[in-house]
Design a protein around this motif. Structure first.
Motif, PDB file in Angstrom:
ATOM      1  N   ALA A   1       0.835  -1.207   0.000  1.00 50.15           N
ATOM      2  CA  ALA A   1       0.000   0.000   0.000  1.00 50.15           C
ATOM      3  C   ALA A   1       0.867   1.253   0.000  1.00 50.15           C
ATOM      4  O   ALA A   1       0.582   2.223  -0.724  1.00 50.15           O
ATOM      5  CB  ALA A   1      -0.935  -0.012   1.203  1.00 50.15           C
ATOM      6  N   ALA A   2       1.929   1.258   0.804  1.00 52.65           N
ATOM      7  CA  ALA A   2       2.824   2.420   0.832  1.00 52.65           C
ATOM      8  C   ALA A   2       3.510   2.612  -0.518  1.00 52.65           C
ATOM      9  O   ALA A   2       3.647   3.751  -1.002  1.00 52.65           O
ATOM     10  CB  ALA A   2       3.856   2.248   1.940  1.00 52.65           C
ATOM     11  N   ALA A   3       3.914   1.515  -1.144  1.00 54.13           N
ATOM     12  CA  ALA A   3       4.580   1.614  -2.445  1.00 54.13           C
ATOM     13  C   ALA A   3       3.653   2.201  -3.500  1.00 54.13           C
ATOM     14  O   ALA A   3       4.098   2.964  -4.376  1.00 54.13           O
ATOM     15  CB  ALA A   3       5.068   0.228  -2.877  1.00 54.13           C
ATOM     16  N   GLN A   4       2.353   1.870  -3.432  1.00 52.05           N
ATOM     17  CA  GLN A   4       1.414   2.462  -4.386  1.00 52.05           C
ATOM     18  C   GLN A   4       1.296   3.966  -4.216  1.00 52.05           C
ATOM     19  O   GLN A   4       0.939   4.681  -5.156  1.00 52.05           O
ATOM     20  CB  GLN A   4       0.040   1.800  -4.239  1.00 52.05           C
ATOM     21  CG  GLN A   4      -0.027   0.397  -4.790  1.00 52.05           C
ATOM     22  CD  GLN A   4      -1.450  -0.134  -4.829  1.00 52.05           C
ATOM     23  OE1 GLN A   4      -2.420   0.590  -4.661  1.00 52.05           O
ATOM     24  NE2 GLN A   4      -1.583  -1.429  -5.068  1.00 52.05           N
ATOM     25  N   LEU A   5       1.591   4.443  -3.012  1.00 51.33           N
ATOM     26  CA  LEU A   5       1.598   5.889  -2.766  1.00 51.33           C
ATOM     27  C   LEU A   5       2.928   6.528  -3.153  1.00 51.33           C
ATOM     28  O   LEU A   5       3.097   7.740  -2.985  1.00 51.33           O
ATOM     29  CB  LEU A   5       1.316   6.164  -1.285  1.00 51.33           C
ATOM     30  CG  LEU A   5      -0.109   5.883  -0.811  1.00 51.33           C
ATOM     31  CD1 LEU A   5      -0.174   5.964   0.712  1.00 51.33           C
ATOM     32  CD2 LEU A   5      -1.089   6.862  -1.435  1.00 51.33           C
ATOM     33  N   GLY A   6       3.860   5.703  -3.624  1.00 50.85           N
ATOM     34  CA  GLY A   6       5.172   6.221  -4.000  1.00 50.85           C
ATOM     35  C   GLY A   6       6.059   6.505  -2.809  1.00 50.85           C
ATOM     36  O   GLY A   6       6.949   7.358  -2.889  1.00 50.85           O
ATOM     37  N   THR A   7       5.857   5.796  -1.712  1.00 49.13           N
ATOM     38  CA  THR A   7       6.638   6.047  -0.508  1.00 49.13           C
ATOM     39  C   THR A   7       6.939   4.724   0.182  1.00 49.13           C
ATOM     40  O   THR A   7       6.701   3.641  -0.362  1.00 49.13           O
ATOM     41  CB  THR A   7       5.890   7.014   0.431  1.00 49.13           C
ATOM     42  OG1 THR A   7       6.747   7.393   1.508  1.00 49.13           O
ATOM     43  CG2 THR A   7       4.617   6.412   0.970  1.00 49.13           C
ATOM     44  N   THR A   8       7.468   4.801   1.391  1.00 45.56           N
ATOM     45  CA  THR A   8       7.774   3.617   2.190  1.00 45.56           C
ATOM     46  C   THR A   8       7.058   3.723   3.527  1.00 45.56           C
ATOM     47  O   THR A   8       6.612   4.808   3.924  1.00 45.56           O
ATOM     48  CB  THR A   8       9.289   3.505   2.447  1.00 45.56           C
ATOM     49  OG1 THR A   8       9.708   4.608   3.265  1.00 45.56           O
ATOM     50  CG2 THR A   8      10.070   3.512   1.138  1.00 45.56           C
ATOM     51  N   VAL A   9       6.978   2.610   4.236  1.00 49.84           N
ATOM     52  CA  VAL A   9       6.302   2.650   5.531  1.00 49.84           C
ATOM     53  C   VAL A   9       7.038   3.545   6.520  1.00 49.84           C
ATOM     54  O   VAL A   9       6.420   4.171   7.381  1.00 49.84           O
ATOM     55  CB  VAL A   9       6.140   1.230   6.108  1.00 49.84           C
ATOM     56  CG1 VAL A   9       5.171   0.416   5.273  1.00 49.84           C
ATOM     57  CG2 VAL A   9       7.479   0.518   6.241  1.00 49.84           C
TER      58      VAL A   9
END
Length: 385
Positions: free
Chosen positions: A121-129
């Motif tokens: 889910a974080a990767a889909q936002l272009g970020t990391t946890v």
């Protein structure tokens, strides 16, 4: 100004027709995500397939009862509750970005699979946890509430992103059905033994709610024999007999037909509530599992309606005074208790005072905790004109 949230309800016996009605109501160029919850008596596939009709993720699950406009806002719509229903919440606008992760086959490693879903889910936002921020990110979960791995799912998903709030609910079905199954859906597919994690990146204010009205007593007991959700012995004695003794020690009486007392296992001062679903001879059937050796405290019901009113009013205040939407995961035990204590109408009125969409859960997630008898949910503030 276009609304940032839209609710929908469809009632009837044809799941395909209900799904199409919800899709038509939700369709819009600015749709960012749709949450869809459907009665467990309905085929889950058409509701998962709403994804094909909309240009945004569609997530949801099956349930014994929906919450929303026209759904009696708190009345369980089970087998004797009339025609099955489905509800949906769409969120719209550039204020929101969404990432979705799916944890399949929880029975083959729920801890690792739920952690991976958060990373997806974080990767889909272009970020990391590690880069998720508590002021703008929140994680929502939907999971198989009838499986034996719900607790591990909650632990794994919350531990993956410890800086942000993680809350959600377990898909439900009639607990006494032999073929009970609880589906979750995402990416156009309905699955058993699965969970979904949705990470929202919001420019709008939001507030995560955990509302529990149960009151701890000084009565404690040790589980000396149990299998899954069934306790057969407490303190080395037949479980039902021992529970009656404990409750009598409080000056209360055990409601044999619809128990309103519950248990809680305390860890670091935090209660893990376990609702008492049914008494079967000397066995106590809980909504979630316990293990031999667990020390449980007897919980008695407090003021369900007033506690809920207070917590929802606080949520509205925290998001600026007016909610655009409230996504609700409301334990079935709350509604059973309300009906048993003649408070069902008051609870329905309390829920209906807010733009609430959600479903009746068999268990709830609040951080790493798997709990029962609780309302968890997310309040989202309205746009300022």
């Amino acid at each position: 100004m276009e609304p940032i949230a839209r609710q929908a309800l469809a009632t009837g016996g044809d799941p395909g027709a209900l799904a199409r009605a919800l899709a038509d109501r939700l369709a819009g160029p600015d749709l960012r995500i749709a949450f869809v919850f459907a009665d467990h008596r309905l085929d889950a596939a058409p509701f998962a397939e709403i994804q094909r009709a909309l240009a945004a993720p569609v997530v949801g699950c099956s349930t014994v009862g929906v919450l929303g406009p026209g759904s009696s806002s708190g009345v369980s719509l089970g087998p004797s509750g009339g025609a099955p229903s489905a509800v949906a919440l769409g969120l719209y606008g550039d204020w929101l970005r969404v990432g979705v992760g799916v944890a399949s086959k929880l029975s083959n490693g729920a801890l690792a699979r739920s952690r991976e879903a958060v990373h997806q889910a974080a990767a889909q936002l272009g970020t990391t946890v590690d880069a998720l921020e508590p002021g703008r990110h929140v994680a929502l979960s939907l999971f198989d509430g009838l499986g034996s791995h719900a607790e591990a799912f909650c632990i794994g998903s919350a531990a993956a992103a410890p800086k942000i709030r993680c809350l959600g609910g377990g898909a439900s079905a009639e607990l006494e059905l032999d073929d009970r199954r609880s589906y979750v859906w995402a990416n156009g597919v309905a699955q058993l033994d699965a969970g979904v994690v949705i990470v929202l990146d919001s420019d709008q204010p939001f507030h995560a709610v955990t509302s529990s009205h149960l009151v701890a007593t000084d009565q404690k007991t040790v589980v000396t024999a149990a299998t899954g959700r069934a306790i057969s012995e407490l303190d080395g004695r037949p479980a039902a007999t021992r529970l009656r003794q404990l409750i009598a020690g409080l000056g209360d009486e055990l409601n044999e037909a619809q128990p309103t007392h519950a248990f809680a296992r305390y860890i670091d001062g935090v209660p893990y509530v376990r609702s008492l679903f049914r008494i079967a001879g000397e066995r106590l059937i809980l909504a979630s599992a316990v293990e031999p050796g667990h020390v449980l405290r007897v919980m008695r019901p407090g003021d369900l309606v007033r506690t809920t009113q207070r917590d929802l009013a606080t949520a509205a205040e925290r998001v600026g005074g007016t909610m655009a939407a409230f996504l609700a995961f409301s334990c079935l035990a709350r509604h059973t208790e309300a009906a048993c204590r003649a408070g069902e109408r008051e609870l329905a009125t309390t829920y209906a005072a807010y733009p609430m969409i959600g479903f009746h859960t068999v268990s709830e997630q609040s951080g790493m905790l798997l709990v029962n008898h609780t309302l968890t949910g997310l309040a989202i503030g309205a746009l300022k004109s």
